[in-house]
Enzyme design. Structure first.
Site, PDB file in Angstrom:
ATOM      1  N   GLN A   1      44.865  30.152  43.529  1.00  0.00           N
ATOM      2  CA  GLN A   1      44.865  30.648  42.154  1.00  0.00           C
ATOM      3  C   GLN A   1      46.209  31.302  41.848  1.00  0.00           C
ATOM      4  O   GLN A   1      46.503  32.380  42.377  1.00  0.00           O
ATOM      5  CB  GLN A   1      43.727  31.664  41.994  1.00  0.00           C
ATOM      6  CG  GLN A   1      43.634  32.306  40.629  1.00  0.00           C
ATOM      7  CD  GLN A   1      42.688  33.507  40.638  1.00  0.00           C
ATOM      8  OE1 GLN A   1      42.608  34.230  41.621  1.00  0.00           O
ATOM      9  NE2 GLN A   1      41.981  33.706  39.551  1.00  0.00           N
ATOM     10  N   GLY A   2      47.012  30.688  41.010  1.00  0.00           N
ATOM     11  CA  GLY A   2      48.333  31.234  40.693  1.00  0.00           C
ATOM     12  C   GLY A   2      48.330  31.965  39.366  1.00  0.00           C
ATOM     13  O   GLY A   2      48.778  31.443  38.344  1.00  0.00           O
ATOM     14  N   TYR A   3      47.800  33.169  39.385  1.00  0.00           N
ATOM     15  CA  TYR A   3      47.791  33.982  38.161  1.00  0.00           C
ATOM     16  C   TYR A   3      48.820  35.105  38.250  1.00  0.00           C
ATOM     17  O   TYR A   3      49.765  35.158  37.491  1.00  0.00           O
ATOM     18  CB  TYR A   3      46.403  34.605  37.933  1.00  0.00           C
ATOM     19  CG  TYR A   3      45.316  33.673  37.430  1.00  0.00           C
ATOM     20  CD1 TYR A   3      45.480  32.295  37.410  1.00  0.00           C
ATOM     21  CD2 TYR A   3      44.113  34.195  36.967  1.00  0.00           C
ATOM     22  CE1 TYR A   3      44.454  31.465  36.951  1.00  0.00           C
ATOM     23  CE2 TYR A   3      43.096  33.373  36.505  1.00  0.00           C
ATOM     24  CZ  TYR A   3      43.272  32.011  36.501  1.00  0.00           C
ATOM     25  OH  TYR A   3      42.259  31.214  36.049  1.00  0.00           O
TER      26      TYR A   3
ATOM     27  N   SER B   1      46.196  34.043  47.223  1.00  0.00           N
ATOM     28  CA  SER B   1      45.404  33.871  48.443  1.00  0.00           C
ATOM     29  C   SER B   1      45.408  32.417  48.870  1.00  0.00           C
ATOM     30  O   SER B   1      45.286  31.510  48.035  1.00  0.00           O
ATOM     31  CB  SER B   1      43.952  34.298  48.218  1.00  0.00           C
ATOM     32  OG  SER B   1      43.906  35.645  47.844  1.00  0.00           O
TER      33      SER B   1
ATOM     34  N   GLU C   1      34.681  35.269  38.857  1.00  0.00           N
ATOM     35  CA  GLU C   1      35.225  36.083  39.933  1.00  0.00           C
ATOM     36  C   GLU C   1      34.532  37.448  39.979  1.00  0.00           C
ATOM     37  O   GLU C   1      34.163  37.938  41.025  1.00  0.00           O
ATOM     38  CB  GLU C   1      36.720  36.290  39.679  1.00  0.00           C
ATOM     39  CG  GLU C   1      37.560  36.271  40.899  1.00  0.00           C
ATOM     40  CD  GLU C   1      39.057  36.212  40.538  1.00  0.00           C
ATOM     41  OE1 GLU C   1      39.845  36.428  41.448  1.00  0.00           O
ATOM     42  OE2 GLU C   1      39.425  35.966  39.377  1.00  0.00           O
TER      43      GLU C   1
HETATM   44  C1  FAD Z   1      43.321  40.666  48.675  1.00  0.00           C
HETATM   45  C2  FAD Z   1      43.859  40.242  47.355  1.00  0.00           C
HETATM   46  C3  FAD Z   1      43.829  38.902  47.007  1.00  0.00           C
HETATM   47  C4  FAD Z   1      44.365  38.486  45.793  1.00  0.00           C
HETATM   48  N1  FAD Z   1      44.349  37.146  45.495  1.00  0.00           N
HETATM   49  C5  FAD Z   1      44.914  36.714  44.352  1.00  0.00           C
HETATM   50  C6  FAD Z   1      45.006  35.323  44.068  1.00  0.00           C
HETATM   51  O1  FAD Z   1      44.549  34.484  44.852  1.00  0.00           O
HETATM   52  N2  FAD Z   1      45.601  34.926  42.945  1.00  0.00           N
HETATM   53  C7  FAD Z   1      46.097  35.828  42.032  1.00  0.00           C
HETATM   54  O2  FAD Z   1      46.591  35.404  41.003  1.00  0.00           O
HETATM   55  N3  FAD Z   1      46.038  37.166  42.268  1.00  0.00           N
HETATM   56  C8  FAD Z   1      45.464  37.616  43.405  1.00  0.00           C
HETATM   57  N4  FAD Z   1      45.423  38.974  43.669  1.00  0.00           N
HETATM   58  C9  FAD Z   1      46.103  39.871  42.747  1.00  0.00           C
HETATM   59  C10 FAD Z   1      45.216  40.776  41.906  1.00  0.00           C
HETATM   60  O3  FAD Z   1      44.551  40.054  40.905  1.00  0.00           O
HETATM   61  C11 FAD Z   1      46.117  41.863  41.314  1.00  0.00           C
HETATM   62  O4  FAD Z   1      46.619  42.616  42.393  1.00  0.00           O
HETATM   63  C12 FAD Z   1      45.399  42.774  40.355  1.00  0.00           C
HETATM   64  O5  FAD Z   1      45.086  42.101  39.169  1.00  0.00           O
HETATM   65  C13 FAD Z   1      46.202  44.041  40.039  1.00  0.00           C
HETATM   66  O6  FAD Z   1      47.504  43.750  39.672  1.00  0.00           O
HETATM   67  P1  FAD Z   1      48.730  44.548  40.341  1.00  0.00           P
HETATM   68  O7  FAD Z   1      48.615  44.373  41.788  1.00  0.00           O
HETATM   69  O8  FAD Z   1      49.962  44.104  39.670  1.00  0.00           O
HETATM   70  O9  FAD Z   1      48.461  46.062  40.025  1.00  0.00           O
HETATM   71  P2  FAD Z   1      48.838  46.833  38.674  1.00  0.00           P
HETATM   72  O10 FAD Z   1      48.367  46.060  37.501  1.00  0.00           O
HETATM   73  O11 FAD Z   1      50.249  47.246  38.711  1.00  0.00           O
HETATM   74  O12 FAD Z   1      47.938  48.118  38.817  1.00  0.00           O
HETATM   75  C14 FAD Z   1      48.286  49.262  39.596  1.00  0.00           C
HETATM   76  C15 FAD Z   1      47.295  50.371  39.290  1.00  0.00           C
HETATM   77  O13 FAD Z   1      47.370  50.733  37.912  1.00  0.00           O
HETATM   78  C16 FAD Z   1      46.118  50.662  37.302  1.00  0.00           C
HETATM   79  N5  FAD Z   1      46.243  50.216  35.907  1.00  0.00           N
HETATM   80  C17 FAD Z   1      46.976  49.195  35.423  1.00  0.00           C
HETATM   81  N6  FAD Z   1      46.794  49.066  34.105  1.00  0.00           N
HETATM   82  C18 FAD Z   1      45.909  50.022  33.738  1.00  0.00           C
HETATM   83  C19 FAD Z   1      45.289  50.403  32.516  1.00  0.00           C
HETATM   84  N7  FAD Z   1      45.516  49.746  31.372  1.00  0.00           N
HETATM   85  N8  FAD Z   1      44.426  51.432  32.555  1.00  0.00           N
HETATM   86  C20 FAD Z   1      44.172  52.105  33.698  1.00  0.00           C
HETATM   87  N9  FAD Z   1      44.718  51.797  34.865  1.00  0.00           N
HETATM   88  C21 FAD Z   1      45.572  50.762  34.893  1.00  0.00           C
HETATM   89  C22 FAD Z   1      45.361  49.638  38.122  1.00  0.00           C
HETATM   90  O14 FAD Z   1      43.978  49.826  37.981  1.00  0.00           O
HETATM   91  C23 FAD Z   1      45.852  49.900  39.513  1.00  0.00           C
HETATM   92  O15 FAD Z   1      45.093  50.926  40.077  1.00  0.00           O
HETATM   93  C24 FAD Z   1      44.903  39.422  44.886  1.00  0.00           C
HETATM   94  C25 FAD Z   1      44.919  40.770  45.227  1.00  0.00           C
HETATM   95  C26 FAD Z   1      44.400  41.193  46.445  1.00  0.00           C
HETATM   96  C27 FAD Z   1      44.439  42.640  46.799  1.00  0.00           C
END
Ligand code: FAD
Lengths: 357, 392
Positions: B123-125, B158, B241
């Site tokens: 999944q490339g999001y 992932s 999901e």
């Molecule tokens: C084990 C694992 C597998 C993953 N697999 C995939 C995958 O296969 N494909 C894919 O595309 N992604 C994947 N992800 C990515 C995941 O979807 C993102 O990490 C997630 O959406 C959060 O984005 P970020 O890491 O940029 O954190 P950020 O968005 O930077 O968030 C950091 C912190 O700020 C908080 N925050 C951000 N915005 C707000 C707001 N508006 N209000 C309150 N709090 C806020 C968040 O809750 C978080 O606590 C994976 C992540 C993990 C840990």
């Protein structure tokens, strides 16, 4: 699977809700809370007219012949509306007579309990412990002596079903001076409490020792009250957060408040399924009945109390006043927390009954 | 309400159990386990027990929608220790999206292999600059003749290192408003210009990766939905999901492990499970777990008769996440000094030890939408509180 409400069940809840809300310009809960004796005769008549007193009583005896789950649905609405009175004690006494009474006892009492011409309450445990294993009173030569605690609405009752040592139950008619009742200064003024004292009171024991079953039913109905109350407090608090303005905007727009409320919803909302399951455990007499019900009451009492506390905080000063209605639900949460056993006691009960196996 | 499954369902349960007794031999010694599982899945699908919503010609079981039968099948499979549907990005995320949005040829080409794990999808999001604020992705795709040319970077992807294909969100309409400029595009992970760099996770394993896309070409018709419709298309998978996070059977398994630890570990010579403080804490978690279990059961049952389960569905991910963390916290208390060590060699997501779950339970609060984002969604959609970033 059939794990959702039927149209009839939804209609029953709606009918009870309109009954409560139709009385006293929607101020029933407040009027009864602040009155001297907490009585609400008009409301009781409304419940009688709906047939709500006989929900769990067999049709042969003039009731609706429904199950504990239906009684729980009624209690959920009463909890939502903070409705006054001893409905729970009344229907539990009726249930006791129905499941454990002799044909004569049923014939004598059930039709009267169903149509409200007799009113009943229960005295199951109290300060010495709430669980059936803790009950100590004994009937000797058809006489009962001793004290029974925390009977809700005893001043309006014609009879009380009392828990006995060994898990038995007996009917006692409220005949002074052999039965004296002493009002307690209860915090939940919507459910007035009384101590009972029996002096050679005439006892008519139920032939089947159904104490543990009736105790479970009590816990389920408290779960229902707690779920109804917690979901209402949730609603009141979200409403308040949408309208109260500080720093130029509704406080519900601040993320701290939003997240606090979202967390609370995640505590309360799943409990609807838990409540239904606890009631079904009773109705289907599932093997895990007593321990599931004990865990459910422990969980719901904790969730309701936490919801109520957080609601006061989120309302600010107004939430801490006597005038503002929120306190009525807070007191009901305190009632549901302690009555029948606190969460810690009930979790220990569940452990004893094998929830860790 | 009677919780009675009814004669039809009881008969169905017996039918499934009989099929399992006949067709699944647990722990057959020797042999190729993967091959056994594959053969079993094929058979179970033919019988209509797996992938029920998918047509047979796309490798599905093609059965009428019946949430209760699905529940029975899951329960019976779990009881027998038999493999269920493959839990992968391809089968759980891409497949439902293709089924709702895909063109016929796309379903023909991709569905069967995605469902049965014959082709692996990632999944490339997420991107370095676009996590919670996913709609701000910057990876671009431009149409060049009969192909899209993709440039940019994905992260936290992932299984990218094992994947044959990626379904990705890319920006195709740079001038459109943020949410309307995105398309949902498929690409071959072996195409020229795809570079995968594994990232090591705190558990020590490398599940997620960085993926660099440099002038990667993918056919013009490997787009799902219309140009600029990708945001809407991607919502299908995000809701799937959310529903899949720490579901009740998984929580129940964690609780069972927790009780095992409490039996195994001792304090002052007594098993922890006999100590009142530990008993209280397990029983408290059990209360949360029960509420979650019967809440989900209630949602399934209501769904099956067209009633709206309401706010509960929005809460599931956060509820499951929190229970998972309560369990991790208590297990950490009980394992004591074991918590000073890394997970035992060979533990994995499929076969976790306690230390692994202490770490892993945190990822659940991030992947698929963080817990704070869940809270925003619940507050705004279930409680009707003012929206983030919008003035009152
Ligand atoms: C084990 C694992 C597998 C993953 N697999 C995939 C995958 O296969 N494909 C894919 O595309 N992604 C994947 N992800 C990515 C995941 O979807 C993102 O990490 C997630 O959406 C959060 O984005 P970020 O890491 O940029 O954190 P950020 O968005 O930077 O968030 C950091 C912190 O700020 C908080 N925050 C951000 N915005 C707000 C707001 N508006 N209000 C309150 N709090 C806020 C968040 O809750 C978080 O606590 C994976 C992540 C993990 C840990």
């Amino acid at each position: 699977m059939n794990f959702h409400l039927s149209d009839d069940q939804i209609a029953l809840q709606d009918a009870v809700r309109s009954c409560v809300r139709g009385i006293g310009k929607g101020q029933l809960h407040r009027a009864a809370f602040d009155s001297a004796d907490g009585h609400a005769p008009e409301f009781r008549d409304g419940l009688v007219a709906l047939g709500a007193l006989g929900v769990g009583i067999d049709q042969d005896y003039g009731g609706l012949g429904l199950k504990l789950v239906d009684l729980a649905l009624v209690c959920e609405v009463l909890g939502q509306e903070a409705a006054p009175g001893g409905y729970t004690g009344h229907v539990l006494a009726a249930l006791a007579v129905q499941v454990a009474g002799s044909p004569e006892q049923k014939q004598r009492w059930l039709p009267r309990l169903a149509d409200g011409s007799s009113i009943a309450t229960v005295a199951l445990g109290g300060a010495q412990g709430w669980e059936p294993e803790d009950w100590t009173l004994r009937v000797e030569d058809s006489k009962l002596n001793g004290a029974g605690g925390f009977a809700v609405g005893a001043d309006a009752a014609d009879l009380v079903v009392v828990g006995l040592a060994g898990g038995g139950l007996t009917i006692v008619e409220m005949a002074p001076p052999s039965v004296t009742i002493t009002p307690l200064d209860g915090s939940d003024r919507s459910r007035r409490l009384f101590d009972l004292h029996f002096t050679d009171a005439v006892a008519d024991p139920l032939p089947i020792a159904a104490g543990p079953r009736i105790y479970d039913a009590l816990l389920v109905l408290l779960c229902a009250d707690a779920f109804g109350g917690a979901s209402r407090v949730m609603e009141l608090t979200a409403d308040y957060a949408r309208t109260r303005v500080q720093f130029g905007r509704p406080i519900g727009g601040f993320q701290g408040v939003k997240h606090q409320l979202a967390n609370l919803l995640c505590e309360v909302e799943p409990c609807r399924g838990l409540l239904w399951y606890a009631a079904l455990c009773f109705d289907l007499d599932l093997a895990d009945r007593s321990r599931t019900i004990a865990l459910a009451k422990a969980h719901l009492a904790d969730r309701y109390m936490h919801m109520a506390r957080s609601a006061i905080e989120l309302h600010g000063g107004i939430g801490y006043t006597w005038e503002y209605d929120l306190q009525i639900w807070v007191k009901r949460a305190m009632f549901d927390f302690a009555y029948g056993g606190t969460p810690g006691v009930l979790r220990q009960r569940a452990v004893r009954l094998g929830c860790l196996d | 309400m009677d919780l009675n499954l009814g004669i039809e369902y009881e008969a169905f349960r017996e039918e499934v159990a009989a099929f399992l007794a006949e067709s699944w031999r647990p722990r057959t010694p020797g042999g190729d386990r993967l091959r056994q599982e594959r053969a079993f899945r094929t058979l179970a699908t033919q019988r209509g027990y797996l992938y029920r919503r998918y047509p047979r010609r796309y490798g599905g079981g093609e059965q009428p929608d019946d949430a209760l039968k699905e529940q029975i099948i899951r329960e019976e499979l779990a009881k027998a220790g038999a493999p269920g549907e493959i839990n992968s990005g391809g089968s759980k995320l891409l497949a439902p999206t293709l089924l709702s949005w895909g063109q016929d040829w796309q379903k023909e080409r991709f569905l069967r292999a995605a469902l049965h794990g014959e082709e692996i999808w990632c999944q490339g999001y997420s991107e370095p600059g676009a996590g919670s604020d996913l709609a701000s992705i910057r990876t671009r795709a431009e149409l060049d003749g009969d192909a899209w040319v993709i440039n940019g970077q994905k992260i936290w992807t992932s299984n990218a290192a094992q994947a044959d294909f990626m379904f990705a969100l890319v920006r195709t309409e740079p001038d459109a408003p943020k949410h309307r400029g995105i398309s949902y595009i498929l690409l071959d992970m072996r195409a020229e210009g795809v570079t995968v760099r594994p990232l090591r996770q705190m558990t020590g394993e490398s599940e997620f990766n960085e993926v660099f896309l440099d002038n990667v070409r993918t056919p013009a018709d490997w787009i799902v939905g219309e140009r600029g419709q990708g945001w809407q298309v991607s919502r299908t998978t995000l809701s799937f999901e959310r529903a899949a996070v720490n579901p009740p059977p998984f929580i129940d398994a964690l609780l069972q492990r927790l009780k095992d630890v409490a039996r195994r570990r001792t304090r002052d010579g007594r098993p922890l499970i006999e100590c009142t403080d530990i008993q209280q804490r397990i029983a408290e978690i059990e209360g949360y777990a029960m509420a979650h279990r019967y809440s989900v059961m209630r949602q399934v049952s209501m769904d099956s008769v067209g009633q709206d389960p309401g706010a509960a569905a929005l809460c599931n991910k956060l509820v499951g996440t929190d229970i998972g963390q309560m369990i991790a916290r208590l297990s950490q208390e009980m394992i004591g000094e074991e918590g000073l060590l890394m997970p035992a060699p060979g533990t994995s997501r499929e076969n976790m030890d306690d230390v692994f779950w202490v770490m892993r339970s945190s990822s659940v609060a991030i992947a698929g939408g963080t817990s704070n984002i869940q809270r925003n969604i619940i507050a705004e959609r279930a409680l009707d509180l003012p929206r983030e970033g919008k003035p009152a």
